[in-house]
Design an enzyme around this catalytic site. Structure first.
Site, PDB file in Angstrom:
ATOM      1  N   CYS A 226      27.773 -32.298  28.051  1.00  0.00           N
ATOM      2  CA  CYS A 226      28.264 -33.270  27.074  1.00  0.00           C
ATOM      3  C   CYS A 226      28.273 -34.681  27.674  1.00  0.00           C
ATOM      4  CB  CYS A 226      29.670 -32.842  26.665  1.00  0.00           C
ATOM      5  SG  CYS A 226      30.592 -34.021  25.684  1.00  0.00           S
ATOM      6  N   CYS A 249      39.709 -31.572  26.848  1.00  0.00           N
ATOM      7  CA  CYS A 249      39.423 -30.375  26.067  1.00  0.00           C
ATOM      8  C   CYS A 249      40.596 -29.396  26.169  1.00  0.00           C
ATOM      9  CB  CYS A 249      38.145 -29.708  26.553  1.00  0.00           C
ATOM     10  SG  CYS A 249      38.167 -29.282  28.306  1.00  0.00           S
ATOM     11  N   CYS A 271      33.856 -26.617  31.611  1.00  0.00           N
ATOM     12  CA  CYS A 271      33.794 -26.748  30.149  1.00  0.00           C
ATOM     13  C   CYS A 271      34.090 -25.412  29.477  1.00  0.00           C
ATOM     14  CB  CYS A 271      32.412 -27.232  29.715  1.00  0.00           C
ATOM     15  SG  CYS A 271      32.161 -29.001  29.958  1.00  0.00           S
ATOM     16  N   CYS A 274      34.414 -25.845  23.382  1.00  0.00           N
ATOM     17  CA  CYS A 274      34.574 -26.909  22.398  1.00  0.00           C
ATOM     18  C   CYS A 274      33.285 -27.720  22.277  1.00  0.00           C
ATOM     19  CB  CYS A 274      35.736 -27.823  22.775  1.00  0.00           C
ATOM     20  SG  CYS A 274      35.527 -28.717  24.316  1.00  0.00           S
TER      21      CYS A 274
END
Length: 299
Positions: A226, A249, A271, A274
């Site tokens: 991202c 997140c 991560c 999301c």
């Protein structure tokens, strides 16, 4: 045959992205949000905002300022953001739009992002918005070219396309960003929206965004990085206290949250599942540095 060689080659430069989330209450009760009662010290919050702004050169960063609730309930904070924007800082404000059009008065230098889940009451069932409120949000978005942030929680694709068609017919020139109802605690996403099912429009996120969304939905895993990880950082402001984290997140490990100071970069950020508005942040028009002006560091 001759080929013209341009040197140095053209490079699209982007600003850094800094997300600031301040404490706040909310005036609507979205069924998918976690809202906590809180008392906001506006003068202390403003002091913290200025500490953050002081770390950066004006116009080198896009600041996205929002609240755990609704930021326009705190006019002193928004007025101060307008003041800093007038001084050259690039500031966008995320709002639920319930205070429109009054929230815009006297704040011409702020950029806006409005949260709305479609163009009808049915599409906004989880937000509890009435049609006149929805109409005011869309009117302001069209007039200002403001971005729209829409939570997709399972609205029929036919209604989603009617929403897209309405904005297209009104000459909307902002960015319509669909994001899935987030999966808490790393669970797989429960909703999917496919690019090929949507009516084409220039204001939609790129096809790759939806491909990543589909991949997470189908596998419960990410396969891409991202833009928040490559170019972003988050500040969490509670009065005089400032906490920092690479990404806010859900379920981020607590040891990765740290006090105010230098940003920390990571080779392998943990991560989850999301996917949200930061995914293709660097492609947003607001993030681009104007051509011909290259900000250089002082040495």
């Amino acid at each position: 045959m001759t080929t013209d060689i341009v040197w140095p080659p053209p490079v699209r430069q982007v600003r850094a992205y800094r997300n600031i989330v301040v404490d706040g209450a909310c005036n609507i009760r979205c069924t998918y949000c976690e809202v906590k009662k809180t008392k906001v010290d506006q003068p202390a919050t403003i002091r913290s905002l200025d500490r953050i702004f002081a770390e950066y050169e004006p116009d080198a960063v896009l600041f996205r300022v929002e609240s755990d609730g609704e930021i326009t309930l705190y006019p002193k904070i928004v007025d101060h953001l307008q003041k800093r924007a007038a001084e050259g800082y690039r500031v966008e404000v995320l709002s639920n739009g319930t205070k429109l059009p009054r929230a815009l008065e006297g704040r011409p230098d702020l950029l806006w992002v409005f949260s709305v889940d479609g163009h009808t009451e049915a599409m906004n069932a989880k937000r509890g918005l009435k049609q006149p409120q929805i109409d005011r949000i869309l009117d302001a978005a069209v007039e200002l070219g403001a971005e729209l942030q829409t939570v997709y929680w399972g609205q029929p694709v036919e209604e989603v396309n009617a929403y897209i068609d309405l904005l297209e017919s009104r000459g909307y020139r902002g960015l319509l960003h669909f994001m899935p109802l987030l999966a808490f605690k790393g669970r797989p996403l429960t909703v999917n929206l496919r690019y090929q099912d949507l009516h084409p429009a220039d204001f939609l996120a790129p096809p790759e965004y939806f491909r990543r969304w589909n991949h997470i939905f189908e596998t419960g895993r990410r396969d891409a990085v991202c833009d928040q990880i490559t170019n972003g950082y988050n500040y969490q402001v509670s009065g005089d206290e400032i906490r920092m984290v690479k990404c806010d997140c859900y379920s981020v490990p607590k040891h990765l949250v740290h006090g105010f100071g230098p940003i920390r970069e990571f080779d392998d950020w943990p991560c989850g599942t999301c996917i949200a508005n930061q995914e293709f942040n660097n492609s947003r028009e607001r993030m681009r540095v104007p051509q011909g002006r290259i900000p250089l560091p002082l040495v």
